[in-house]
Design a protein around this motif. Structure first.
Motif, mmCIF file in Angstrom:
data_model
loop_
_atom_site.group_PDB
_atom_site.id
_atom_site.type_symbol
_atom_site.label_atom_id
_atom_site.label_comp_id
_atom_site.label_asym_id
_atom_site.label_seq_id
_atom_site.Cartn_x
_atom_site.Cartn_y
_atom_site.Cartn_z
ATOM 1 N N LYS A 96 -1.199 2.257 8.961
ATOM 2 C CA LYS A 96 -2.217 2.076 7.926
ATOM 3 C C LYS A 96 -3.331 3.090 8.163
ATOM 4 O O LYS A 96 -3.633 3.442 9.296
ATOM 5 C CB LYS A 96 -2.800 0.663 7.964
ATOM 6 C CG LYS A 96 -1.773 -0.439 7.792
ATOM 7 C CD LYS A 96 -1.184 -0.431 6.419
ATOM 8 C CE LYS A 96 -0.239 -1.606 6.243
ATOM 9 N NZ LYS A 96 0.839 -1.343 5.349
ATOM 10 N N PRO A 97 -3.968 3.556 7.088
ATOM 11 C CA PRO A 97 -5.012 4.558 7.257
ATOM 12 C C PRO A 97 -6.299 3.977 7.835
ATOM 13 O O PRO A 97 -6.593 2.790 7.671
ATOM 14 C CB PRO A 97 -5.250 5.071 5.836
ATOM 15 C CG PRO A 97 -4.827 3.954 4.960
ATOM 16 C CD PRO A 97 -3.716 3.253 5.687
ATOM 17 N N PHE A 142 0.828 -1.203 0.000
ATOM 18 C CA PHE A 142 0.000 0.000 0.000
ATOM 19 C C PHE A 142 0.865 1.257 0.000
ATOM 20 O O PHE A 142 0.631 2.183 -0.769
ATOM 21 C CB PHE A 142 -0.942 -0.002 1.208
ATOM 22 C CG PHE A 142 -1.573 1.329 1.482
ATOM 23 C CD1 PHE A 142 -2.578 1.815 0.668
ATOM 24 C CD2 PHE A 142 -1.134 2.099 2.549
ATOM 25 C CE1 PHE A 142 -3.153 3.066 0.913
ATOM 26 C CE2 PHE A 142 -1.705 3.339 2.803
ATOM 27 C CZ PHE A 142 -2.709 3.818 1.984
ATOM 28 N N SER A 143 1.870 1.291 0.865
ATOM 29 C CA SER A 143 2.705 2.491 0.994
ATOM 30 C C SER A 143 3.397 2.833 -0.324
ATOM 31 O O SER A 143 3.462 4.006 -0.723
ATOM 32 C CB SER A 143 3.746 2.308 2.100
ATOM 33 O OG SER A 143 4.560 1.179 1.842
ATOM 34 N N ARG A 201 2.427 1.882 -3.384
ATOM 35 C CA ARG A 201 1.408 2.250 -4.370
ATOM 36 C C ARG A 201 0.980 3.698 -4.161
ATOM 37 O O ARG A 201 0.853 4.465 -5.106
ATOM 38 C CB ARG A 201 0.208 1.302 -4.248
ATOM 39 C CG ARG A 201 -0.967 1.529 -5.180
ATOM 40 C CD ARG A 201 -0.726 1.224 -6.651
ATOM 41 N NE ARG A 201 -0.134 -0.027 -6.958
ATOM 42 C CZ ARG A 201 -0.719 -1.080 -7.499
ATOM 43 N NH1 ARG A 201 -1.997 -1.059 -7.779
ATOM 44 N NH2 ARG A 201 -0.050 -2.168 -7.779
ATOM 45 N N LEU A 202 0.769 4.076 -2.917
ATOM 46 C CA LEU A 202 0.352 5.434 -2.597
ATOM 47 C C LEU A 202 1.388 6.452 -3.063
ATOM 48 O O LEU A 202 1.061 7.446 -3.707
ATOM 49 C CB LEU A 202 0.117 5.551 -1.087
ATOM 50 C CG LEU A 202 -0.463 6.849 -0.571
ATOM 51 C CD1 LEU A 202 -1.835 7.117 -1.177
ATOM 52 C CD2 LEU A 202 -0.553 6.788 0.950
ATOM 53 N N LYS A 203 2.643 6.177 -2.773
ATOM 54 C CA LYS A 203 3.718 7.084 -3.168
ATOM 55 C C LYS A 203 3.829 7.171 -4.690
ATOM 56 O O LYS A 203 3.991 8.255 -5.255
ATOM 57 C CB LYS A 203 5.049 6.605 -2.588
ATOM 58 C CG LYS A 203 6.189 7.564 -2.832
ATOM 59 C CD LYS A 203 7.541 7.006 -2.394
ATOM 60 C CE LYS A 203 7.561 6.583 -0.967
ATOM 61 N NZ LYS A 203 8.890 6.142 -0.519
ATOM 62 N N THR A 204 3.704 6.051 -5.358
ATOM 63 C CA THR A 204 3.796 6.008 -6.821
ATOM 64 C C THR A 204 2.674 6.826 -7.468
ATOM 65 O O THR A 204 2.920 7.599 -8.393
ATOM 66 C CB THR A 204 3.758 4.551 -7.320
ATOM 67 O OG1 THR A 204 4.872 3.846 -6.756
ATOM 68 C CG2 THR A 204 3.809 4.476 -8.824
ATOM 69 N N ILE A 205 1.460 6.646 -6.974
ATOM 70 C CA ILE A 205 0.320 7.395 -7.523
ATOM 71 C C ILE A 205 0.530 8.892 -7.317
ATOM 72 O O ILE A 205 0.338 9.691 -8.227
ATOM 73 C CB ILE A 205 -1.011 6.952 -6.868
ATOM 74 C CG1 ILE A 205 -1.347 5.519 -7.229
ATOM 75 C CG2 ILE A 205 -2.150 7.871 -7.297
ATOM 76 C CD1 ILE A 205 -2.488 4.936 -6.415
#
Length: 72
Positions: A42-43, A4-5, A7-11
């Motif tokens: 995690k959010p 997740f971390s 993916r979030l940074k990449t987006i």
């Protein structure tokens, strides 16, 4: 499977946004958002939804369960 971390940074980077911009736009505390990207925490469910909506991607894509970003 991508974390997740990551993916979030990449987006975020693909949209040329800063962490501060995303945090402000989604009403998530900047420190909390930063901790998501470095995999410290995690959010909460509502923040996860806010991020998926903000980036216009599916929850499955955001959390790394799918490589298809489109929402269905």
């Amino acid at each position: 499977m991508i974390e997740f971390s990551e993916r979030l940074k990449t987006i975020r980077k693909s949209k040329k946004l800063t962490q501060k911009q995303v945090a402000n736009d989604t009403k998530i505390a900047e420190r909390a958002y930063q901790s998501y990207e470095i995999n410290e925490q995690k959010p909460l469910f509502e923040n996860l939804i806010a991020l998926a909506d903000y980036f216009d991607v599916s929850l499955d894509y955001l959390v790394g369960r799918s490589d298809c970003p489109e929402r269905r």
